[in-house]
Scaffold this motif. Structure first.
Motif, PDB file in Angstrom:
ATOM      1  N   PHE A  33       0.698  -1.263   0.115  1.00  0.00           N
ATOM      2  CA  PHE A  33      -0.097   0.022  -0.003  1.00  0.00           C
ATOM      3  C   PHE A  33       0.713   1.158   0.003  1.00  0.00           C
ATOM      4  N   PRO A  36       3.637   4.561  -4.128  1.00  0.00           N
ATOM      5  CA  PRO A  36       2.699   5.726  -4.821  1.00  0.00           C
ATOM      6  C   PRO A  36       2.201   5.603  -6.344  1.00  0.00           C
ATOM      7  N   THR A  37       1.110   5.941  -6.536  1.00  0.00           N
ATOM      8  CA  THR A  37       0.557   5.622  -7.954  1.00  0.00           C
ATOM      9  C   THR A  37       1.590   6.357  -9.060  1.00  0.00           C
ATOM     10  N   SER A  38       1.913   7.367  -8.725  1.00  0.00           N
ATOM     11  CA  SER A  38       2.854   8.330  -9.403  1.00  0.00           C
ATOM     12  C   SER A  38       3.911   7.389  -9.965  1.00  0.00           C
ATOM     13  N   GLU A  64      -5.300   6.035 -12.342  1.00  0.00           N
ATOM     14  CA  GLU A  64      -4.569   5.740 -11.037  1.00  0.00           C
ATOM     15  C   GLU A  64      -5.562   5.182  -9.834  1.00  0.00           C
ATOM     16  N   THR A  65      -5.330   4.224  -9.291  1.00  0.00           N
ATOM     17  CA  THR A  65      -6.014   3.712  -8.420  1.00  0.00           C
ATOM     18  C   THR A  65      -5.411   3.651  -7.008  1.00  0.00           C
ATOM     19  N   GLN A  66      -5.618   4.359  -5.976  1.00  0.00           N
ATOM     20  CA  GLN A  66      -5.062   4.210  -4.657  1.00  0.00           C
ATOM     21  C   GLN A  66      -5.278   3.098  -3.879  1.00  0.00           C
ATOM     22  N   LYS A  68      -6.395   0.359  -1.195  1.00  0.00           N
ATOM     23  CA  LYS A  68      -7.624   0.270  -0.317  1.00  0.00           C
ATOM     24  C   LYS A  68      -7.220  -0.237   1.085  1.00  0.00           C
ATOM     25  N   PRO A  74      -2.133  -0.223  -4.836  1.00  0.00           N
ATOM     26  CA  PRO A  74      -2.113   0.776  -5.652  1.00  0.00           C
ATOM     27  C   PRO A  74      -2.116   0.244  -6.900  1.00  0.00           C
TER      28      PRO A  74
END
Length: 83
Positions: A33, A36-38, A64-66, A68, A74
């Motif tokens: 988790f 980072p999505t970046s 982009e999905t963070q 959960k 991600p």
């Protein structure tokens, strides 16, 4: 003795998936988790460009999905076309 903590190194990828009308998609998912999505987006765009070489990839869309809280890492999905 020293301990090394490695978090989020594994990044599963779908590889480049051909779709219709010359579109392609690649998805990268974080191994934890904390990724980072970046970072995932950058890696997916790099893979898209590599798959299009010597042409360039034109990014059509990025999703982009963070992460959960109750599961789900991600993820970054890049839709592109080689030009």
């Amino acid at each position: 003795m020293s301990a090394i903590l490695v978090v989020g190194c594994a990044v599963p990828t779908t590889g480049v998936v051909p779709l219709t009308d010359g579109l392609k998609k690649v998805t990268h998912q974080g191994g934890s988790f904390m990724v980072p999505t970046s970072t995932l987006k950058t890696r997916a765009i790099t893979e898209a460009n590599e798959s299009c070489a010597p042409k360039a990839a034109r990014v059509i869309d990025v999703k982009e999905t963070q992460a959960k809280p109750m599961g789900g890492w991600p993820e970054a999905e890049v839709l592109f076309r080689c030009e």
